[in-house]
Design an enzyme around this catalytic site. Structure first.
Site, PDB file in Angstrom:
ATOM      1  N   ALA A  79       0.778  -1.370  -0.068  1.00  0.00           N
ATOM      2  CA  ALA A  79      -0.110   0.054   0.122  1.00  0.00           C
ATOM      3  C   ALA A  79       0.962   1.248   0.020  1.00  0.00           C
ATOM      4  CB  ALA A  79      -0.861   0.112   1.207  1.00  0.00           C
ATOM      5  N   TRP A 122       0.443   3.948   1.054  1.00  0.00           N
ATOM      6  CA  TRP A 122       0.702   4.962   2.411  1.00  0.00           C
ATOM      7  C   TRP A 122       1.483   4.168   3.376  1.00  0.00           C
ATOM      8  CZ3 TRP A 122      -1.497   1.711   6.067  1.00  0.00           C
ATOM      9  CH2 TRP A 122      -2.358   0.727   5.666  1.00  0.00           C
ATOM     10  N   CYS A 123       1.759   2.804   3.261  1.00  0.00           N
ATOM     11  CA  CYS A 123       2.162   1.946   4.394  1.00  0.00           C
ATOM     12  C   CYS A 123       3.788   2.306   4.441  1.00  0.00           C
ATOM     13  CB  CYS A 123       2.147   0.687   4.060  1.00  0.00           C
ATOM     14  SG  CYS A 123       2.853  -0.598   5.209  1.00  0.00           S
ATOM     15  N   TYR A 124       4.214   2.751   5.839  1.00  0.00           N
ATOM     16  CA  TYR A 124       5.581   2.948   6.213  1.00  0.00           C
ATOM     17  C   TYR A 124       6.431   1.925   5.737  1.00  0.00           C
ATOM     18  CZ  TYR A 124       9.739   3.250   9.140  1.00  0.00           C
ATOM     19  OH  TYR A 124      10.964   3.277   9.483  1.00  0.00           O
TER      20      TYR A 124
END
Length: 483
Positions: free
Chosen positions: A167, A169-171
């Site tokens: 994803a 947005w995933c760190y």
């Protein structure tokens, strides 16, 4: 020497000569009634003696099982993967035990709660994963994006397809990205997809391909899945059968993982040993859950102070989309303390009216989030527990028959600021219910039997005397009238 005459003087039961006694019809009838009364009262007294007198009291808890409480449970989560399911226990004294696994079993299940595989063993040490030192800004490598259509095409074309479900947005996805793109480029250079169909690395953006990610039961990002040609479908269940990579995420480790996967495959004939995995790859590549649900069963030990049992998705190297998480669950079994066997319950049927029958209050209940509420829904249960003990006193000794913990339950849904969870708050009462079985003593029974016999005999004698005197008086009156 004491004469027999003096001894006879203390006789309480002096005999009347038989020729001085007279039998009567009324006396015979009264004797029969008295005998029946004695027999009836004796039966009542015997029944009372054999019955156990039960009393209930509330006392300060004097538990003999120490300061630790067993929590035994079997809970099914149709939308929580065993890959990330975590069981945590904490209390007000500051104890925090996270991701307990020693006494916990996790079995993948489908939406109908049917098991879809064997026990899933959690992978430890995800928080120690190495992500490498690749620079995001200087990265010029290109990855191969996969869509629903190209995913199926490549999956059936290449012997091994390694996919990074991520994803944006995933760190953790962003930390993996430069290493993954570089490893993908190196793999394509070593194994040209145009001429060598043994392996390919690709990526799926789950924010764009949500259906594809959901069909592969992706719940945490990034998830690296390994698909082997010809083994993706199981004959017994029809579920996706593939593997997950849990090793380091730096470029060298990713490339090494690919090399290990290719060892069983020969380029000449492209024959794949489906179960063939080298020993080096076995530690980082494991079978992925074949369905998106999980049945969590086992027990945990907690201190007898207010605390909570929490089941949630947890990982030290993955992110979760809280808006897509659903913590609906079905409680098959939840009890506290030592389990009481069904056989013991059967033997103790006489005690059922005195027991609260609340030791399994939540058993068989479902708590389903139908998405009618907003995202980030946590389902909470508030349990108040009280110990109930049954003791028996026989032959001057006291021993325990049953020790159980009964509880009341109140459930609620709440919006969470973090990831959704299933919480079971528990609080033990400092008091306990004591149910005592107090059988009557044999001496008390004998005394009452003697009282019955003597009392009925005496009353019958008095009634007979009154009747006879009345008859004589009537005869005298009638005789006086005739004169």
């Amino acid at each position: 020497m004491v004469s027999t005459t003096k001894i006879k003087s203390v006789d309480f039961f002096r005999k009347i000569p038989r020729d001085l006694t007279e039998a009567s019809l009324s006396g015979a009838g009264l004797s029969i009634v008295a005998a029946l009364a004695m027999l009836f009262l004796f039966g009542m007294e015997l029944s009372s003696y054999l019955a156990v007198n039960t009393s209930t009291s509330v006392i300060v808890d004097k538990s003999s099982d120490g300061d630790i409480l067993n929590i035994d449970f079997n809970i099914s989560f149709p939308a929580l993967s065993c890959e990330f399911a975590s069981v945590d226990v904490s209390d007000v004294l500051g104890t925090h035990r996270l991701n307990l696994t020693k006494t916990i079993r996790k079995v993948p299940i489908d939406p109908h709660l049917r098991a879809t595989g064997t026990e899933f063993h959690s992978t430890s040490g995800l928080h120690l994963i190495n992500h490498g030192d690749e620079d995001h800004e200087e990265n010029t490598y290109i990855d191969i994006p996969l869509t629903g259509a190209t995913f199926e095409k490549y999956k059936h074309h290449f012997q091994i397809l390694v996919v990074n479900f991520y994803a944006p947005w995933c760190y953790w996805s962003n930390r993996l990205k430069p290493s993954w793109e570089k490893a993908s480029q190196i793999t394509r250079e070593r194994y040209d997809p145009e001429t060598d169909d043994r392996v390919l690395l690709g990526s799926v953006d789950c924010t764009k391909e949500s259906t594809l990610c959901k069909s592969n039961h992706i719940q945490g990002y990034p998830s690296i899945r390994i698909f082997r040609k010809g083994s993706d479908l199981r004959d017994d269940h029809g579920h996706h059968d593939h593997e997950s990579y849990y090793g380091d995420r730096d470029t060298d480790s990713l490339v090494k993982m690919v090399e290990e996967l290719l060892k069983p495959i020969k380029k000449e004939d492209h024959k794949l040993a489906l179960d063939g995995k080298s020993e080096n790859a076995a530690s980082t590549v494991k079978k992925a859950p074949v369905s998106g649900g999980c049945r969590i069963e086992g027990y945990v030990r907690a201190k007898k102070v207010p605390g909570e049992l929490v089941i949630s998705a947890h990982s030290g190297a993955h992110s979760f989309d809280a808006s897509q998480m659903n913590m609906s669950h079905i409680v098959t079994h939840l009890t506290f303390g030592t389990m009481v066997s069904e056989r013991l319950w059967t033997d103790m049927k006489r005690l059922l009216p005195y027991l609260g029958q609340s030791h399994d209050r939540l058993n068989g209940k479902s708590f389903i989030n139908q998405r009618q509420l907003d995202a980030n829904v946590t389902i909470e249960h508030y349990l108040q527990i009280v110990k109930t003990e049954v003791i028996s006193r026989r032959f001057g000794r006291e021993h325990s028959l049953i020790e159980e913990y009964e509880y009341t339950a109140h459930s609620n849904v709440a919006h969470s600021y973090h990831y959704p969870e299933a919480k079971f708050h528990f609080e033990l009462s400092p008091m306990q219910v004591l149910i005592s079985e107090n059988p009557k003593s044999f001496s008390h029974f004998i005394t009452n039997v003697c009282a019955i016999i003597g009392g009925v005999f005496t009353v019958a004698g008095i009634l007979d005397s009154i009747f006879q005197n009345t008859v004589r008086l009537v005869k005298k009156i009638e005789l006086g009238k005739n004169i």
